[in-house]
Design a protein around this motif. Structure first.
Motif, PDB file in Angstrom:
ATOM      1  N   UNK A  41       0.829  -1.212   0.000  1.00 47.08           N
ATOM      2  CA  UNK A  41       0.000   0.000   0.000  1.00 47.08           C
ATOM      3  C   UNK A  41       0.866   1.267   0.000  1.00 47.08           C
ATOM      4  N   UNK A  42       1.901   1.279   0.802  1.00 44.15           N
ATOM      5  CA  UNK A  42       2.787   2.446   0.891  1.00 44.15           C
ATOM      6  C   UNK A  42       3.335   2.815  -0.484  1.00 44.15           C
ATOM      7  N   UNK A  43       3.881   1.847  -1.202  1.00 46.39           N
ATOM      8  CA  UNK A  43       4.497   2.141  -2.495  1.00 46.39           C
ATOM      9  C   UNK A  43       3.472   2.296  -3.605  1.00 46.39           C
ATOM     10  N   UNK A  52       4.473   7.366  -8.588  1.00 43.79           N
ATOM     11  CA  UNK A  52       3.615   8.260  -9.371  1.00 43.79           C
ATOM     12  C   UNK A  52       3.816   8.064 -10.869  1.00 43.79           C
ATOM     13  N   UNK A  53       2.774   8.454 -11.604  1.00 43.54           N
ATOM     14  CA  UNK A  53       2.768   8.332 -13.067  1.00 43.54           C
ATOM     15  C   UNK A  53       2.150   9.595 -13.642  1.00 43.54           C
ATOM     16  N   UNK A  60     -15.635  -0.452 -11.093  1.00 50.06           N
ATOM     17  CA  UNK A  60     -15.941   0.576 -10.096  1.00 50.06           C
ATOM     18  C   UNK A  60     -14.822   0.691  -9.057  1.00 50.06           C
ATOM     19  N   UNK A  61     -14.258  -0.448  -8.657  1.00 51.10           N
ATOM     20  CA  UNK A  61     -13.157  -0.439  -7.678  1.00 51.10           C
ATOM     21  C   UNK A  61     -11.925   0.263  -8.247  1.00 51.10           C
ATOM     22  N   UNK A  62     -11.635   0.019  -9.523  1.00 52.63           N
ATOM     23  CA  UNK A  62     -10.483   0.675 -10.152  1.00 52.63           C
ATOM     24  C   UNK A  62     -10.708   2.178 -10.286  1.00 52.63           C
ATOM     25  N   UNK A  63     -11.885   2.565 -10.733  1.00 53.20           N
ATOM     26  CA  UNK A  63     -12.171   3.988 -10.876  1.00 53.20           C
ATOM     27  C   UNK A  63     -12.143   4.686  -9.515  1.00 53.20           C
ATOM     28  N   UNK A  74     -10.030   8.399  -5.531  1.00 49.80           N
ATOM     29  CA  UNK A  74      -9.661   8.522  -4.116  1.00 49.80           C
ATOM     30  C   UNK A  74      -8.215   8.970  -3.922  1.00 49.80           C
ATOM     31  N   UNK A  75      -7.330   8.489  -4.772  1.00 51.57           N
ATOM     32  CA  UNK A  75      -5.912   8.800  -4.637  1.00 51.57           C
ATOM     33  C   UNK A  75      -5.462   9.901  -5.591  1.00 51.57           C
TER      34      UNK A  75
END
Length: 189
Positions: free
Chosen positions: A113-115, A120-121, A150-153, A158-159
């Motif tokens: 989760x941390x990484x 970033x992209x 939906x989970x991917x979107x 969220x991030x």
């Protein structure tokens, strides 16, 4: 020790194909790399899990996620040194995080989760589920495509990841992706 999950600095634009299984990510990754005469980072999880399936007839388990993340980042960091234009990533650690949470009751290894959140992209291409389902040894959720999308979107929103939704056929998706990458390349100059 955790350094193996971290992105190394690179002199290229990095884009990620992101979304549920069987939505055309690998096909588009190859097409984009060919178009830009660059390289693409394949999905390490596929080869890792296919080998596991072939040898043990076992599917992914939580203990597999960190080796998958390590392999993915090793390939990404190696390939980033081979281009100064566009690095096309067939996946990233955020995608691994989404799968972890979907398959393992909302949990994700803290290191992963941390990484997943630190790396970033420049742009994500979220692939929609309007492509035909293609079964293989590893794909197992054809009836859950909408929920997975939906989970991917949700993860991208969220991030706060910059993304473009790709729908339609291969040609349409390629044209949209090229337009957005060209805009990034213009800004980078």
């Amino acid at each position: 020790m955790e350094k193996k999950y971290k992105q190394e600095p690179a002199n290229c634009i990095k884009v990620v194909l992101f979304g549920p299984e069987s939505t055309g990510k690998t096909t588009l990754s190859r097409q984009l790399a060919r178009h830009y005469n660059s390289v693409w980072v394949r999905e390490y999880a596929r080869e890792y899990l296919q080998e596991k399936w072939n040898n043990e007839r076992k599917t992914c388990e939580p203990k597999d996620l960190l080796p998958i993340a390590e392999g993915q980042m090793r390939m990404e960091n190696d390939y980033a040194k081979k281009t100064e234009s566009v690095l096309v990533c067939d996946t990233d650690l955020l995608e691994t995080k989404v799968y972890s949470e979907a398959y393992y009751l909302g949990t994700c290894d803290p290191v992963l989760e941390k990484y997943a959140l630190e790396n970033t992209y420049d742009l994500y291409f979220l692939t929609y589920i309007d492509t035909p389902w293609e079964a293989d040894d590893l794909r197992d959720k054809p009836e859950e495509r909408e929920a997975m999308f939906q989970a991917f979107q949700k993860a991208l929103i969220e991030h706060k990841r910059p993304y473009v939704l790709l729908k339609g056929g291969k040609k349409e998706r390629l044209e949209i992706a090229i337009k957005h990458i060209n805009n990034l390349l213009k800004k980078d100059k």
